[in-house]
Motif scaffolding. Sequence first.
Motif, PDB file in Angstrom:
ATOM      1  N   THR A 133     -11.458 -48.926 -44.177  1.00  0.00           N
ATOM      2  CA  THR A 133     -10.651 -47.716 -44.350  1.00  0.00           C
ATOM      3  C   THR A 133     -10.116 -47.234 -43.004  1.00  0.00           C
ATOM      4  OG1 THR A 133     -11.911 -47.058 -46.306  1.00  0.00           O
ATOM      5  CG2 THR A 133     -10.673 -45.337 -45.171  1.00  0.00           C
ATOM      6  N   ALA A 134     -10.980 -47.187 -42.011  1.00  0.00           N
ATOM      7  CA  ALA A 134     -10.563 -46.756 -40.677  1.00  0.00           C
ATOM      8  C   ALA A 134      -9.484 -47.684 -40.123  1.00  0.00           C
ATOM      9  CB  ALA A 134     -11.770 -46.726 -39.739  1.00  0.00           C
ATOM     10  N   TYR A 135      -9.689 -48.983 -40.272  1.00  0.00           N
ATOM     11  CA  TYR A 135      -8.748 -49.972 -39.728  1.00  0.00           C
ATOM     12  C   TYR A 135      -7.396 -49.894 -40.434  1.00  0.00           C
ATOM     13  CZ  TYR A 135      -7.059 -54.511 -38.063  1.00  0.00           C
ATOM     14  OH  TYR A 135      -6.321 -55.517 -37.476  1.00  0.00           O
ATOM     15  N   VAL A 136      -7.422 -49.796 -41.751  1.00  0.00           N
ATOM     16  CA  VAL A 136      -6.178 -49.702 -42.515  1.00  0.00           C
ATOM     17  C   VAL A 136      -5.391 -48.448 -42.128  1.00  0.00           C
ATOM     18  CG1 VAL A 136      -5.242 -49.271 -44.825  1.00  0.00           C
ATOM     19  CG2 VAL A 136      -6.883 -51.121 -44.468  1.00  0.00           C
ATOM     20  N   GLY A 137      -6.094 -47.320 -42.035  1.00  0.00           N
ATOM     21  CA  GLY A 137      -5.411 -46.081 -41.706  1.00  0.00           C
ATOM     22  C   GLY A 137      -4.728 -46.132 -40.352  1.00  0.00           C
ATOM     23  N   LEU A 138      -5.387 -46.729 -39.380  1.00  0.00           N
ATOM     24  CA  LEU A 138      -4.830 -46.794 -38.031  1.00  0.00           C
ATOM     25  C   LEU A 138      -3.709 -47.818 -37.906  1.00  0.00           C
ATOM     26  CD1 LEU A 138      -8.133 -46.549 -35.970  1.00  0.00           C
ATOM     27  CD2 LEU A 138      -6.308 -44.837 -36.039  1.00  0.00           C
ATOM     28  N   THR A 139      -3.829 -48.940 -38.604  1.00  0.00           N
ATOM     29  CA  THR A 139      -2.874 -50.032 -38.408  1.00  0.00           C
ATOM     30  C   THR A 139      -1.770 -50.045 -39.464  1.00  0.00           C
ATOM     31  OG1 THR A 139      -4.294 -51.578 -39.667  1.00  0.00           O
ATOM     32  CG2 THR A 139      -4.608 -51.463 -37.271  1.00  0.00           C
ATOM     33  N   GLU A 140      -2.128 -50.075 -40.717  1.00  0.00           N
ATOM     34  CA  GLU A 140      -1.155 -50.206 -41.793  1.00  0.00           C
ATOM     35  C   GLU A 140      -0.409 -48.900 -42.075  1.00  0.00           C
ATOM     36  OE1 GLU A 140      -0.934 -53.171 -44.488  1.00  0.00           O
ATOM     37  OE2 GLU A 140      -1.049 -53.835 -42.396  1.00  0.00           O
ATOM     38  N   ILE A 141      -1.093 -47.779 -41.898  1.00  0.00           N
ATOM     39  CA  ILE A 141      -0.513 -46.492 -42.282  1.00  0.00           C
ATOM     40  C   ILE A 141       0.089 -45.767 -41.080  1.00  0.00           C
ATOM     41  CG2 ILE A 141      -0.934 -44.306 -43.446  1.00  0.00           C
ATOM     42  CD1 ILE A 141      -1.314 -46.853 -45.193  1.00  0.00           C
ATOM     43  N   ALA A 142      -0.697 -45.592 -40.020  1.00  0.00           N
ATOM     44  CA  ALA A 142      -0.222 -44.829 -38.865  1.00  0.00           C
ATOM     45  C   ALA A 142       0.449 -45.694 -37.804  1.00  0.00           C
ATOM     46  CB  ALA A 142      -1.383 -44.056 -38.238  1.00  0.00           C
ATOM     47  N   LEU A 144      -0.657 -47.350 -35.189  1.00  0.00           N
ATOM     48  CA  LEU A 144      -1.083 -46.954 -33.858  1.00  0.00           C
ATOM     49  C   LEU A 144      -0.555 -47.916 -32.800  1.00  0.00           C
ATOM     50  CD1 LEU A 144      -2.885 -45.278 -31.915  1.00  0.00           C
ATOM     51  CD2 LEU A 144      -4.760 -46.847 -32.518  1.00  0.00           C
ATOM     52  N   GLN A 145      -0.009 -47.354 -31.726  1.00  0.00           N
ATOM     53  CA  GLN A 145       0.483 -48.133 -30.598  1.00  0.00           C
ATOM     54  C   GLN A 145      -0.390 -47.874 -29.370  1.00  0.00           C
ATOM     55  OE1 GLN A 145       3.232 -50.286 -31.083  1.00  0.00           O
ATOM     56  NE2 GLN A 145       2.789 -49.610 -33.187  1.00  0.00           N
ATOM     57  N   ALA A 146      -0.491 -48.866 -28.502  1.00  0.00           N
ATOM     58  CA  ALA A 146      -1.297 -48.732 -27.289  1.00  0.00           C
ATOM     59  C   ALA A 146      -0.851 -47.515 -26.492  1.00  0.00           C
ATOM     60  CB  ALA A 146      -1.174 -49.994 -26.438  1.00  0.00           C
ATOM     61  N   GLY A 147      -1.825 -46.783 -25.990  1.00  0.00           N
ATOM     62  CA  GLY A 147      -1.551 -45.634 -25.150  1.00  0.00           C
ATOM     63  C   GLY A 147      -1.368 -44.328 -25.888  1.00  0.00           C
ATOM     64  N   GLU A 148      -1.330 -44.339 -27.215  1.00  0.00           N
ATOM     65  CA  GLU A 148      -1.077 -43.112 -27.967  1.00  0.00           C
ATOM     66  C   GLU A 148      -2.344 -42.264 -28.105  1.00  0.00           C
ATOM     67  OE1 GLU A 148       2.731 -43.857 -30.767  1.00  0.00           O
ATOM     68  OE2 GLU A 148       0.832 -44.595 -31.611  1.00  0.00           O
ATOM     69  N   THR A 149      -2.117 -40.979 -28.394  1.00  0.00           N
ATOM     70  CA  THR A 149      -3.210 -40.035 -28.601  1.00  0.00           C
ATOM     71  C   THR A 149      -3.496 -39.894 -30.089  1.00  0.00           C
ATOM     72  OG1 THR A 149      -2.711 -38.775 -26.609  1.00  0.00           O
ATOM     73  CG2 THR A 149      -3.945 -37.632 -28.319  1.00  0.00           C
ATOM     74  N   VAL A 150      -4.781 -39.989 -30.433  1.00  0.00           N
ATOM     75  CA  VAL A 150      -5.229 -39.937 -31.826  1.00  0.00           C
ATOM     76  C   VAL A 150      -6.136 -38.726 -32.013  1.00  0.00           C
ATOM     77  CG1 VAL A 150      -6.482 -41.157 -33.654  1.00  0.00           C
ATOM     78  CG2 VAL A 150      -5.136 -42.460 -31.981  1.00  0.00           C
ATOM     79  N   PHE A 151      -5.900 -37.972 -33.076  1.00  0.00           N
ATOM     80  CA  PHE A 151      -6.777 -36.869 -33.478  1.00  0.00           C
ATOM     81  C   PHE A 151      -7.395 -37.214 -34.821  1.00  0.00           C
ATOM     82  CE2 PHE A 151      -6.829 -32.580 -35.787  1.00  0.00           C
ATOM     83  CZ  PHE A 151      -8.128 -32.297 -35.393  1.00  0.00           C
ATOM     84  N   VAL A 152      -8.716 -37.017 -34.944  1.00  0.00           N
ATOM     85  CA  VAL A 152      -9.456 -37.373 -36.160  1.00  0.00           C
ATOM     86  C   VAL A 152     -10.207 -36.154 -36.663  1.00  0.00           C
ATOM     87  CG1 VAL A 152     -11.122 -38.969 -37.187  1.00  0.00           C
ATOM     88  CG2 VAL A 152      -9.765 -39.696 -35.198  1.00  0.00           C
ATOM     89  N   SER A 153      -9.992 -35.787 -37.914  1.00  0.00           N
ATOM     90  CA  SER A 153     -10.782 -34.714 -38.533  1.00  0.00           C
ATOM     91  C   SER A 153     -11.986 -35.337 -39.238  1.00  0.00           C
ATOM     92  CB  SER A 153      -9.930 -33.918 -39.516  1.00  0.00           C
ATOM     93  OG  SER A 153      -9.495 -34.731 -40.594  1.00  0.00           O
ATOM     94  N   ASP A 215      -0.989 -32.814 -24.111  1.00  0.00           N
ATOM     95  CA  ASP A 215       0.211 -33.652 -24.215  1.00  0.00           C
ATOM     96  C   ASP A 215       0.557 -34.015 -25.658  1.00  0.00           C
ATOM     97  OD1 ASP A 215       0.595 -33.736 -21.413  1.00  0.00           O
ATOM     98  OD2 ASP A 215      -0.960 -35.279 -21.245  1.00  0.00           O
ATOM     99  N   GLY A 216      -0.068 -33.327 -26.615  1.00  0.00           N
ATOM    100  CA  GLY A 216       0.253 -33.542 -28.020  1.00  0.00           C
ATOM    101  C   GLY A 216      -0.485 -34.706 -28.644  1.00  0.00           C
ATOM    102  N   VAL A 217      -0.219 -34.913 -29.928  1.00  0.00           N
ATOM    103  CA  VAL A 217      -0.870 -35.953 -30.735  1.00  0.00           C
ATOM    104  C   VAL A 217       0.190 -36.865 -31.335  1.00  0.00           C
ATOM    105  CG1 VAL A 217      -2.100 -36.313 -32.935  1.00  0.00           C
ATOM    106  CG2 VAL A 217      -2.956 -34.643 -31.277  1.00  0.00           C
ATOM    107  N   ASP A 218      -0.080 -38.156 -31.295  1.00  0.00           N
ATOM    108  CA  ASP A 218       0.834 -39.135 -31.896  1.00  0.00           C
ATOM    109  C   ASP A 218       0.372 -39.581 -33.278  1.00  0.00           C
ATOM    110  OD1 ASP A 218       2.563 -39.524 -29.477  1.00  0.00           O
ATOM    111  OD2 ASP A 218       0.645 -40.185 -28.636  1.00  0.00           O
ATOM    112  N   VAL A 219      -0.956 -39.691 -33.446  1.00  0.00           N
ATOM    113  CA  VAL A 219      -1.529 -40.161 -34.708  1.00  0.00           C
ATOM    114  C   VAL A 219      -2.633 -39.200 -35.128  1.00  0.00           C
ATOM    115  CG1 VAL A 219      -2.967 -41.955 -35.777  1.00  0.00           C
ATOM    116  CG2 VAL A 219      -0.974 -42.595 -34.394  1.00  0.00           C
ATOM    117  N   PHE A 220      -2.597 -38.787 -36.393  1.00  0.00           N
ATOM    118  CA  PHE A 220      -3.646 -37.945 -36.968  1.00  0.00           C
ATOM    119  C   PHE A 220      -4.285 -38.694 -38.112  1.00  0.00           C
ATOM    120  CE2 PHE A 220      -4.504 -34.153 -39.955  1.00  0.00           C
ATOM    121  CZ  PHE A 220      -5.803 -34.022 -39.505  1.00  0.00           C
TER     122      PHE A 220
END
Length: 334
Positions: A133-142, A144-153, A215-220
């Motif tokens: 679930t974690a992997y799918v959310g980060l790769t397939e859905i969001a 994620l690109q190298a260097g980006e900021t991620v926020f996790v609830s 500096d803000g969030v790129d991926v939530f």
Amino acid sequence: MTTSTQVQLVSRPKGWPTPEDFRTVQVELPELGAGEVRVRNEFVSVDPYMRGRMSDAKSYVAPYALGETMTGGAVGRVTESTAEALPVGTLVLHGLGWRDVAQGPADQFRQVAEIPGAPSSVHLGILGMIGLTAYVGLTEIAHLQAGETVFVSGAAGAVGTAVGQIARLLGAGRVVGSAGSAEKVDLLTSRYGYDAAVNYKDAPIREQLPAIVPDGVDVFFDNVGGDHLEAAIDVFNTNGRAALCGAISGYNDVERPAGPNNLWHLVSKKLTLRGFIVGDHAHVAAEFGEKMAGWFAEGKVVFDETVVDGIENSVEAFLTMMRGGNTGKMVVRV
């Protein structure tokens, strides 16, 4: 005859579930038919999505039937078999859930590997659906690109602890999270790869979040919904993406909650909010399995569990998890 202790749903909860919504029964199992196995469970999973299935509202999966045994992930060992592919002693994963002994056709059970030094429950957590679930959310859905900021609830829960570590391994530049106690916040930064974290009970998350993401969030990656989604929209950078995995903050609400009051940012910041169900992404499982096996063997990922003993205590485990009383994966040890 073999007797199986099983937990059944007997009434649909209104608001928070109570022990009275369930019953524990003894079920006598028949002799095995051809191509069947009998499995003594070692661990049973309790997960937030199960709350939705206790209601009869239309959803992506059918509701639990009243008077029937709760289903869900479980891992156990074959004790009797008439199926050549699954001999006695085989460790298997299945979805028959809240019972100490499971029985059925062999195709309902999948053999999994013995992991040296790890309990079999790891297949319900970081190596299983939770990690996927974690992997799918980060790769397939969001995406994620190298260097980006991620926020996790919900960062100290089962999925959240996996997201932080996987985001780091995928090259995130900064990973921040929220949790519900000072102890959990400390674990996020000392153990799970988070650069910073906040206790959302100290002050509204919308007030706390800007300070830790200047500096803000790129991926939530959202497991909570509600005020956390609203807070993330505030701090999103242009073209930010949200992977909406869950909204546990509202699962037991009896009245419709107010929606975020800042949705206009979806236009002004060109945001993407996308919900997902991990079962729709089975094509990623092999890729995830290969990567996670390597990370796990190299000691690049860690996991914690909150363990409740006894199948008869499954309801207690579920309610404790729903109230945030777990760190990492909540499991019932049979």
